[in-house]
Design a protein around this motif. Structure first.
Motif, PDB file in Angstrom:
ATOM      1  N   VAL A 144       0.861  -1.182   0.000  1.00  0.00           N
ATOM      2  CA  VAL A 144       0.000   0.000   0.000  1.00  0.00           C
ATOM      3  C   VAL A 144       0.895   1.229   0.000  1.00  0.00           C
ATOM      4  CG1 VAL A 144      -1.771   1.298   1.233  1.00  0.00           C
ATOM      5  CG2 VAL A 144      -1.837  -1.202   1.231  1.00  0.00           C
ATOM      6  N   ALA A 145       0.729   2.095  -0.992  1.00  0.00           N
ATOM      7  CA  ALA A 145       1.547   3.305  -1.102  1.00  0.00           C
ATOM      8  C   ALA A 145       0.713   4.531  -0.764  1.00  0.00           C
ATOM      9  CB  ALA A 145       2.108   3.431  -2.507  1.00  0.00           C
ATOM     10  N   ILE A 146       1.203   5.330   0.172  1.00  0.00           N
ATOM     11  CA  ILE A 146       0.562   6.600   0.518  1.00  0.00           C
ATOM     12  C   ILE A 146       1.343   7.694  -0.211  1.00  0.00           C
ATOM     13  CG2 ILE A 146      -0.105   8.152   2.383  1.00  0.00           C
ATOM     14  CD1 ILE A 146       0.117   5.761   4.293  1.00  0.00           C
TER      15      ILE A 146
ATOM     16  N   VAL B 226       3.793   2.074   2.736  1.00  0.00           N
ATOM     17  CA  VAL B 226       4.891   3.017   2.576  1.00  0.00           C
ATOM     18  C   VAL B 226       4.333   4.417   2.322  1.00  0.00           C
ATOM     19  CG1 VAL B 226       6.492   1.270   1.707  1.00  0.00           C
ATOM     20  CG2 VAL B 226       5.103   2.565   0.086  1.00  0.00           C
ATOM     21  N   ALA B 227       4.954   5.421   2.952  1.00  0.00           N
ATOM     22  CA  ALA B 227       4.695   6.812   2.611  1.00  0.00           C
ATOM     23  C   ALA B 227       5.847   7.237   1.718  1.00  0.00           C
ATOM     24  CB  ALA B 227       4.632   7.666   3.874  1.00  0.00           C
TER      25      ALA B 227
ATOM     26  N   LEU C  33       8.074   3.114  -6.903  1.00  0.00           N
ATOM     27  CA  LEU C  33       7.547   2.305  -5.809  1.00  0.00           C
ATOM     28  C   LEU C  33       6.032   2.396  -5.751  1.00  0.00           C
ATOM     29  CD1 LEU C  33       8.175   0.519  -3.366  1.00  0.00           C
ATOM     30  CD2 LEU C  33       8.448   2.603  -1.984  1.00  0.00           C
ATOM     31  N   ALA C  34       5.502   3.593  -5.955  1.00  0.00           N
ATOM     32  CA  ALA C  34       4.048   3.767  -5.935  1.00  0.00           C
ATOM     33  C   ALA C  34       3.387   3.018  -7.088  1.00  0.00           C
ATOM     34  CB  ALA C  34       3.698   5.253  -6.005  1.00  0.00           C
TER      35      ALA C  34
ATOM     36  N   ASP D  74      -0.041  -2.393  -4.776  1.00  0.00           N
ATOM     37  CA  ASP D  74      -1.342  -3.029  -5.001  1.00  0.00           C
ATOM     38  C   ASP D  74      -2.489  -2.072  -4.687  1.00  0.00           C
ATOM     39  OD1 ASP D  74      -0.307  -5.799  -5.512  1.00  0.00           O
ATOM     40  OD2 ASP D  74       0.446  -5.533  -3.476  1.00  0.00           O
ATOM     41  N   MET D  75      -2.194  -1.082  -3.860  1.00  0.00           N
ATOM     42  CA  MET D  75      -3.234  -0.121  -3.464  1.00  0.00           C
ATOM     43  C   MET D  75      -2.552   1.211  -3.210  1.00  0.00           C
ATOM     44  SD  MET D  75      -5.708  -0.419  -0.114  1.00  0.00           S
ATOM     45  CE  MET D  75      -6.681   0.964   0.473  1.00  0.00           C
ATOM     46  N   THR D  76      -3.162   2.293  -3.682  1.00  0.00           N
ATOM     47  CA  THR D  76      -2.577   3.629  -3.530  1.00  0.00           C
ATOM     48  C   THR D  76      -3.559   4.549  -2.819  1.00  0.00           C
ATOM     49  OG1 THR D  76      -1.325   3.367  -5.581  1.00  0.00           O
ATOM     50  CG2 THR D  76      -1.550   5.598  -4.718  1.00  0.00           C
ATOM     51  N   VAL D  77      -3.062   5.261  -1.811  1.00  0.00           N
ATOM     52  CA  VAL D  77      -3.860   6.267  -1.105  1.00  0.00           C
ATOM     53  C   VAL D  77      -3.282   7.620  -1.483  1.00  0.00           C
ATOM     54  CG1 VAL D  77      -4.655   7.123   1.123  1.00  0.00           C
ATOM     55  CG2 VAL D  77      -4.278   4.673   0.790  1.00  0.00           C
TER      56      VAL D  77
END
Length: 536
Positions: free
Chosen positions: A361-363, A509-510, A516-517, A521-524
């Protein structure tokens, strides 16, 4: 597909903050037992010194006048002198022991306070200020609550004992030394107030110097890269000169304070000696100073310095008082600093985010949009929001950042810190995958020596150790800017390891790293908008 996050209700109730940190009160509680023991020893030493003065005066007077000297005065002189020395040694040891106990206890209390601080507030503190407060201030406060308090209480007890001893021989002599006391105390108060002001200025100057020095050490590579060494050296030199000037100012006033005590003590002893001499020579008949035996005159002259000795010890400790009060105030200011409020992020505060059991999950979002804040909330380091408590409840977390903790020891010990990892191939494989085994700047492989706190590591090396440790731990991984400030090759190795970890568990990850983003699998996306966008 992108959807808008569902706002969650605002949390109810605001927790009350911690009680104010009161360094002086804590130190006083820690000092009570040791201070009582110290006062008992100092009172005993004063009594023994008075007994020694009496026996020495009797023996000397008889010897000078040609009278027979009984064995007991000579034996008493020797025994009392030895007892005075032993009592003085015991008193000094008791003071040192009490001050050490107070400083250690106060440092422990301050450490617990720092441990309980929110991460954001702790990071906002000056590194130099924390170093000074934890190393220097507890000793200064201990000197106040033990050394100075003992000196101030003995200033009330010891002169009374000496005055009583003088009164038994000549009440006029006792009255003479007592009459000088109010004037001396007035000077002590005036000089002491000046010392306090100078000590406050000295403490502020030292704190600024330590903070600037720590900041320059941390940013030394940037300073060197910009050829700014001469400029920074000049700035530090000016701060050091200011601190030196404040220190000399305090010392000058302290010397004046001691000189005042010496002046009054010398004046009173000189007056006593003149009056007693005139009486023995029959040149003047002064009541209380004439018709005295030689041993009585000697006793008066030996006791008079004992009367003023506590005032001198108190004046010597006045600097300790000023330093201790300034240190206690500085410690309170540091540990009672107002919590650093997060930037107002109303949308983030109402965010309800469901996290998967595994995957990356990428923030993402611009600086200041709340990426690190969201990550800290997920880790439970900062309150706020309703971030699907069930997603991380009861599951251990591995935190990855450039300030991750590194213990002193070998690289293998750092990789296995706080986790149960079989030695051997697992450690070597994890270290090799992230490029630690063959790092030219970290020779020795798994046996490479690491300084305390990872002082000999770069930020990139520290971060890679944290990632390898997270991979070995089997825990959920929360990583704050894991590829920032890394060279291309190292950043790629970090991405590969994070992706490998995400195949079996959750990795959040922030990041500003587009590569990387893109692999997430999921991006915020926290880019300012009407709603936070979540892409799966």
């Amino acid at each position: 597909m992108k959807t808008s996050a569902v706002p969650a209700p605002d949390p109810k109730g605001i927790p009350s903050g911690p009680a104010p940190f009161q360094a002086l009160s804590i130190a006083e509680r820690l000092a009570r037992r040791g201070l009582r023991r110290l006062l008992v020893l100092q009172v005993a030493r004063t009594g023994l010194r008075l007994g020694f003065a009496a026996s020495a005066a009797i023996a000397t007077g008889r010897l000078v006048m040609g009278d027979p000297v009984d064995p007991w005065p000579a034996a008493a002189v020797i025994v009392l002198l030895a007892s005075v020395c032993l009592a003085g040694l015991a008193s000094d040891r008791a003071q040192a022991s009490a001050e050490t106990a107070v400083s250690v206890g106060l440092r422990g209390a301050a450490g617990e306070r720092l441990d309980d601080m929110p991460a954001r507030q702790l990071q906002s503190l000056s590194v130099g200020g924390v170093i000074v407060s934890m190393q220097r201030h507890p000793e200064a406060v201990a000197g106040l609550v033990v050394g100075h308090r003992a000196a101030s209480r003995m200033m009330g007890a010891a002169p009374v004992l000496a005055a009583i001893a003088l009164f038994l021989v000549s009440w006029q002599a006792a009255l003479l030394v007592v009459c000088l006391t109010p004037v001396m105390i007035l000077f002590l108060a005036l000089v002491g107030d000046a010392i306090r002001r100078r000590a406050d200025a000295q403490e502020h100057a030292f704190g600024r110097l330590a903070g600037q020095f720590a900041d320059r050490i941390r940013t030394l590579p940037t300073i060197l890269a910009n050829h700014a060494m001469a400029t920074e050296d000049a700035k530090l030199a000016r701060r050091l000169e200011t601190y030196a000037d404040n220190t000399m100012s305090v010392l000058r006033i302290a010397f004046i304070n001691a000189g005042i005590i010496d002046f009054f003590a010398s004046l009173s002893i000189a007056i006593l000696a003149v009056f007693l001499g005139l009486g023995h020579l029959k040149l003047a008949m002064i009541p209380g100073f004439s018709n005295l035996a030689l041993w009585q005159s000697l006793f008066i002259l030996m006791i008079a310095p004992e009367y003023f000795a506590p005032f001198r010890r108190f004046s010597e400790q006045y600097h300790a008082k000023a330093e201790g009060l300034a240190a206690a105030a500085a410690l309170d200011r540091l540990l009672d600093a107002e919590p650093v409020g997060a930037k107002a992020l109303p949308v983030l505060d109402r965010l309800s985010l469901a996290l998967p059991e595994q995957g990356l999950v990428a923030i993402v979002g611009p600086s200041g949009s709340g990426k690190s804040t969201l990550l800290r909330r997920l880790a439970g380091l900062e309150p706020g929001g309703a971030l699907d408590a069930d997603a991380l409840a009861g599951r251990e977390i591995a935190w990855v950042s450039t300030d991750s903790y590194v213990p002193e020891g070998t690289l293998a010990e750092a990789l296995s810190w706080s986790i149960d990892v079989p030695a051997g191939d697992n450690l070597k494989a994890a270290a090799g995958a992230i490029g630690l085994v063959n790092d030219a700047l970290l020779p020795g492989g798994l046996e490479a020596r690491l300084d305390r706190g990872g002082a000999n590591l770069s930020g990139g090396q520290r971060l890679r150790i944290a990632i390898a440790r997270a991979q070995l731990s089997g825990r959920i991984v929360l990583a704050d800017e894991p590829t920032a400030k890394l060279d291309r090759q190292t950043a790629e190795a970090v991405r590969r390891m994070l992706l490998a970890i995400s195949r079996s568990r959750l990795v959040v990850v922030a990041t500003h790293d587009r590569d990387l983003a893109a692999a997430a699998d999921m991006t915020v996306d926290l880019t300012p908008n009407d709603a936070i966008e979540v892409a799966a």
